[in-house]
Design a protein around this motif. Structure first.
Motif, PDB file in Angstrom:
ATOM      1  N   SER A 131       0.803  -1.220   0.000  1.00  0.00           N
ATOM      2  CA  SER A 131       0.000   0.000   0.000  1.00  0.00           C
ATOM      3  C   SER A 131       0.836   1.270   0.000  1.00  0.00           C
ATOM      4  CB  SER A 131      -0.950  -0.007   1.203  1.00  0.00           C
ATOM      5  OG  SER A 131      -0.237   0.251   2.394  1.00  0.00           O
ATOM      6  N   ASP A 132       2.143   1.153   0.165  1.00  0.00           N
ATOM      7  CA  ASP A 132       3.009   2.330   0.053  1.00  0.00           C
ATOM      8  C   ASP A 132       4.423   1.848  -0.306  1.00  0.00           C
ATOM      9  OD1 ASP A 132       4.146   1.360   2.410  1.00  0.00           O
ATOM     10  OD2 ASP A 132       3.196   2.859   3.680  1.00  0.00           O
ATOM     11  N   GLN A 243      -4.883   3.139   1.694  1.00  0.00           N
ATOM     12  CA  GLN A 243      -4.469   4.471   2.170  1.00  0.00           C
ATOM     13  C   GLN A 243      -5.587   5.502   1.967  1.00  0.00           C
ATOM     14  OE1 GLN A 243      -1.836   4.715   3.910  1.00  0.00           O
ATOM     15  NE2 GLN A 243      -0.414   3.127   3.202  1.00  0.00           N
ATOM     16  N   ARG A 246      -8.137   4.853   4.641  1.00  0.00           N
ATOM     17  CA  ARG A 246      -7.657   5.315   5.954  1.00  0.00           C
ATOM     18  C   ARG A 246      -7.833   6.819   6.113  1.00  0.00           C
ATOM     19  NH1 ARG A 246      -7.741   3.117  10.549  1.00  0.00           N
ATOM     20  NH2 ARG A 246      -6.629   1.166  10.722  1.00  0.00           N
ATOM     21  N   GLU A 247      -7.651   7.524   4.997  1.00  0.00           N
ATOM     22  CA  GLU A 247      -7.799   8.978   5.002  1.00  0.00           C
ATOM     23  C   GLU A 247      -9.239   9.354   5.372  1.00  0.00           C
ATOM     24  OE1 GLU A 247      -5.778  12.271   4.927  1.00  0.00           O
ATOM     25  OE2 GLU A 247      -4.735  10.638   3.893  1.00  0.00           O
ATOM     26  N   PRO A 250     -10.189   7.390   9.522  1.00  0.00           N
ATOM     27  CA  PRO A 250      -8.962   7.235  10.322  1.00  0.00           C
ATOM     28  C   PRO A 250      -9.155   6.348  11.552  1.00  0.00           C
ATOM     29  CG  PRO A 250      -9.833   9.483  10.460  1.00  0.00           C
ATOM     30  CD  PRO A 250     -10.636   8.774   9.425  1.00  0.00           C
ATOM     31  N   LYS A 256      -6.754  -5.098   6.867  1.00  0.00           N
ATOM     32  CA  LYS A 256      -5.817  -4.686   5.818  1.00  0.00           C
ATOM     33  C   LYS A 256      -5.230  -5.938   5.180  1.00  0.00           C
ATOM     34  CE  LYS A 256      -1.631  -2.165   4.694  1.00  0.00           C
ATOM     35  NZ  LYS A 256      -1.156  -3.233   3.797  1.00  0.00           N
TER      36      LYS A 256
ATOM     37  N   LYS B  58       0.915  12.636  10.213  1.00  0.00           N
ATOM     38  CA  LYS B  58       0.822  11.297   9.624  1.00  0.00           C
ATOM     39  C   LYS B  58      -0.038  11.431   8.367  1.00  0.00           C
ATOM     40  CE  LYS B  58       0.523   6.879   8.949  1.00  0.00           C
ATOM     41  NZ  LYS B  58       1.652   6.274   8.225  1.00  0.00           N
ATOM     42  N   TYR B  60      -1.748   9.560   5.094  1.00  0.00           N
ATOM     43  CA  TYR B  60      -2.114   8.264   4.508  1.00  0.00           C
ATOM     44  C   TYR B  60      -2.067   8.330   2.984  1.00  0.00           C
ATOM     45  CZ  TYR B  60      -3.661   6.741   9.144  1.00  0.00           C
ATOM     46  OH  TYR B  60      -3.716   6.396  10.464  1.00  0.00           O
TER      47      TYR B  60
END
Lengths: 587, 193
Positions: A131-132, A243, A246-247, A250, A256, B58, B60
């Motif tokens: 994811s990142d 992601q 999640r934004e 939160p 996941k 933080k 995302y």
């Protein structure tokens, strides 16, 4: 120490850290930079193969020999390599093999938005999805371990947004990894590696059993995990979409998923029994959703989120507001009003670069009024107005076969197929042979800019330089085409539009299968630039002929046209077309 | 640590990507979590390019949300005009007074908007819109291709703080033979804001 890396840089770094020795790829947005970056690490071999199938066979061979190997491609590249993918799952390997494959939701630079998670289920092999960038680095290592543990290739999926976004990556402080040992001899085991039916029949049950074991592994691996939070809404998500989700959420409880096939059934049940509402957020196909619904679990999924296009936090938020899952944070009317005002602005579609040789070619083709069967590359932009000189484009290498088929259908149009040099090496040679073998009079134009341009200037067999910068044997397109049996062949500079138009007419009238190589190096690659011409605004009749070249430095002013010298490359095509001779270029 | 979302909008070939790389690195230097996303279509030159840079405690997603961008940096006027819906009410916009008409305009199928039209689109959405002649400043320091660093200079003034953090990142990311010119571009930009 942390360093900002794109997903693609991180995949390459992860492969290097995990002791991958051999990498092979064919460039394709958004995957290209993985192999580009990998090739620069010490002690590795990396190549641009002519196409994705060759790349995957190369990586499979290295893994057969006991070396860790990496193959990379864009989503549609895996269609080209699919035959190899399927046999490699049956044979298994000796060294670890990871295939990083990049989907393009939203089709930023692709002909479709197929969801390659389906390949994992189809070919029966595991797939991971980071994811990142940090996970991109780690998952390559995990995939290689899994590959060796289960004797299977492993797919790692990325998407454009992950590949091209930069996020911090923890750098290894252990110094360069141990150079992997070079295998001394190939260990011969034909029962496992020769897929005649008698052997393959023994392999199939092995694969089915393996997938069951991998499902249990999926339940255990820490890359699939429940992230506890507010249990009112439980979100299942993977990859870049995790992601975005999640934004928007939160504080929600998340499942996941780092391993997206096979799915962790036990973990999914545990998660579903814990949260009130299960919401699956996944781009493109309902891949998780169909599986989880079949498990008898009630979910929200494609009834809330679209099947089509790229997701973003903004899109997820809007869908969730519309479905009543969350409250609106921006007043919807205000956002809609300013969006509408901006949407009324003129769009800026991609166009050929100033100085591009393709512009000369497509201007000639437009004026000739021929039917143009196109292919994949920068030159596909010859389709766009004002050039408007391409009538089909499907996939890499399709142009010549489609042209031949149209000719065989018996239409009366004059037919040319157009493909680039890199595309020719990728999948243009077989259909070119077919035109001769099965006798049609198609004229094929190889528009040769001497580099794989659209993906950012990669080498190919015709350039005589390898990915790692070595000078090598150069495959000359003209010699190759003549050796197939084409005796009608011309090489023309597309900057010389009069000559190109004459050669085209000559070929079309010949009634023979023929090839024209329109050869002009990509100016962005050679960095060649001449003095921009100047338009004499007194002499300019404002007829608009030069604007039909679709060249961005030519700017329509009130009563005349000017040239923006900052963007102009000085190619002089506009000087050639101006009927008033108002455009002047210093020699 | 308050989050700051930046959006850079320009045309392929203007150097938007390098500028956003520098901006992301500056954020990391300043101790933020940083993510960056860019969208550039299939054209290497002449298409729309957008780049999101996000600084925060933080972060995302690598891209910002509608109505939540703090700073918009427009490398080209029309491209700046596309993003009002993405801006916060207290957003600050820097627009380079430079136009590259898209093919639709050159072919007479659309009109390039007037400066006032773009200005009012942005003013309706943001708290401050600063127009700069960045390309002229870039030409003066020796190369219009330094426009990105000129605009970063302007942005650094608006953000406040130590300019040396920015200069050290520029030094790290620009080829040595162009360093002097880029430093000059940065200082020229600082004076524009």
């Amino acid at each position: 120490m942390k360093k900002l890396m794109t997903g693609n840089e991180a995949f390459a770094y992860g492969a290097y850290l995990s002791g991958v020795r051999v990498g092979a790829a064919y460039p394709g947005t958004p995957s290209t930079e993985i192999m580009d970056n990998f090739s620069r690490y010490p002690g590795v071999f990396a190549e641009w193969s002519p196409n994705e199938k060759v790349a995957l066979d190369v990586a499979i061979g290295s893994a057969y020999a006991g070396t860790r190997a990496l193959a990379c491609m864009k989503h549609v590249g895996l269609n080209v390599a699919a035959d190899s993918l399927f046999y490699a799952v049956y044979t298994g390997l000796k060294g670890g093999l990871v295939i990083v494959c990049a989907d393009d939701p939203g089709m930023h630079s692709s002909q479709n938005e197929q969801d390659n998670r389906n390949y994992a289920r189809f070919a029966k092999l595991p797939m991971l999805e980071p994811s990142d960038s940090e996970e991109a680095k780690q998952y390559v290592g995990i995939a290689l371990e899994m590959s060796e543990m289960f004797d299977t290739p492993v797919l790692v999926r990325t998407v454009t947004r992950l590949s091209h976004s930069s996020t911090p990556v923890e750098m290894s402080d252990e110094g360069p990894p141990q150079p992997p040992e070079e295998p001394s001899f190939y260990e011969r085991n034909p029962q496992k590696f020769v897929m005649v039916p008698a052997n393959a029949r023994h392999r199939h049950p092995v694969i089915e059993e393996k997938i069951l074991k991998l499902g249990k592994y999926s339940d255990q691996t820490p890359i699939n995990r429940i992230e506890p939070g507010d249990d009112n809404i439980g979100i299942i998500a993977a990859g870049a979409t995790y992601q975005y989700a999640r934004e928007v959420f939160p504080n929600a409880t998340f499942l996941k998923l780092g391993m997206v096939y096979p799915l962790p059934d036990e973990l999914i049940r545990e998660f579903a029994s814990r949260v009130k509402t299960v919401v699956i957020i996944e781009e493109l196909d309902p891949f998780f959703e169909e599986h989880i619904r079949l498990m008898g679990i009630e979910v929200k999924g494609k009834d809330v989120f679209p099947l089509i296009g790229e997701f973003s936090p903004a899109l997820i938020r809007k869908c969730c507001v519309d479905a009543g899952l969350i409250e609106a944070s921006v007043a919807p009317e205000a956002a809609a009003a300013s969006s509408a005002a901006a949407a009324a602005l003129p769009i800026r579609p991609p166009i050929l670069c100033p100085g591009c040789g393709h512009r000369g070619l497509f201007t000639v083709l437009r004026e000739a009024g021929v039917l143009v069967l196109g292919d994949i590359g920068c030159y596909t932009l010859g389709y766009a107005p004002p050039l408007s000189a391409m009538h089909t484009t499907g996939c890499m290498g399709a142009s010549i076969g489609v042209a031949h088929g149209i000719a065989k259908a018996g239409v009366k149009d004059q037919i040319v197929s157009v493909l680039g040099d890199s595309t020719f090496f990728h999948s243009g040679i077989h259909p070119l042979i077919n035109v001769l073998y099965n006798e049609s009079d198609v004229t094929t134009i190889i528009t040769d800019n001497s580099v794989t341009a659209m993906t950012g200037h990669q080498q190919h067999p015709g350039t005589g330089i390898t990915l790692q910068g070595k000078t090598t044997k150069k495959t000359d397109i003209e010699t190759l085409v003549r050796s197939i049996g084409y005796d009608k062949l011309d090489v023309v500079d597309p900057y010389d539009m009069d000559k190109l138009a004459d050669v085209l007419q000559d070929h079309l009238k010949s009634g023979k299968p023929s090839v024209i190589i329109a050869k002009r190096a990509c100016v962005l690659h050679t960095k060649e630039r001449k003095t921009p011409p100047v338009i004499d605004t007194e002499e300019c009749t404002n007829c608009g002929t030069c604007l039909d070249l679709g060249c961005s430095p030519l700017v329509q002013e009130e009563d005349y046209v000017t040239i923006d010298p900052i963007n102009c490359n000085g190619c002089g095509l506009c000087v050639q077309v101006c009927p008033a001779e108002a455009i002047k270029q210093e020699a | 640590m308050k989050k700051i979302d930046f959006l850079m909008a320009g045309v392929g070939g203007q150097g938007t990507i390098l500028a956003s790389n520098i901006l992301a690195e500056v954020g990391l230097e300043l101790g933020y979590d940083v993510k960056k996303a860019e969208v550039h279509g299939m054209a290497q030159r002449g298409g729309t390019v957008e780049s999101h840079v996000r600084w925060g405690e933080k972060v995302y997603a690598p891209m910002a949300e509608l109505g939540d961008v703090d700073y918009l940096i427009g490398f080209e006027m029309l491209e700046a005009g596309r993003w009002p819906a993405w801006l916060r009410k207290d957003a600050v916009v820097v627009v380079n007074r430079y136009r590259i008409p898209p093919p639709t305009v050159n072919l007479g199928k659309a009109k390039y908007p007037k400066e006032e039209e773009i200005d009012s689109l942005l003013k309706n959405a943001a708290s401050k819109v600063l127009w700069v002649n960045g390309t002229d400043a870039a030409k003066e320091v020796g190369n219009p291709a330094t426009i990105g660093v000129v605009l970063l200079g302007a942005l650094s003034t608006l953000l406040g703080g130590d300019e040396n953090v920015w200069l050290s990142v520029v030094e790290r990311m620009v080829p040595p033979k162009f360093l002097e010119m880029n430093k000059n571009a940065f200082y020229a930009g600082r004076k524009l804001a």
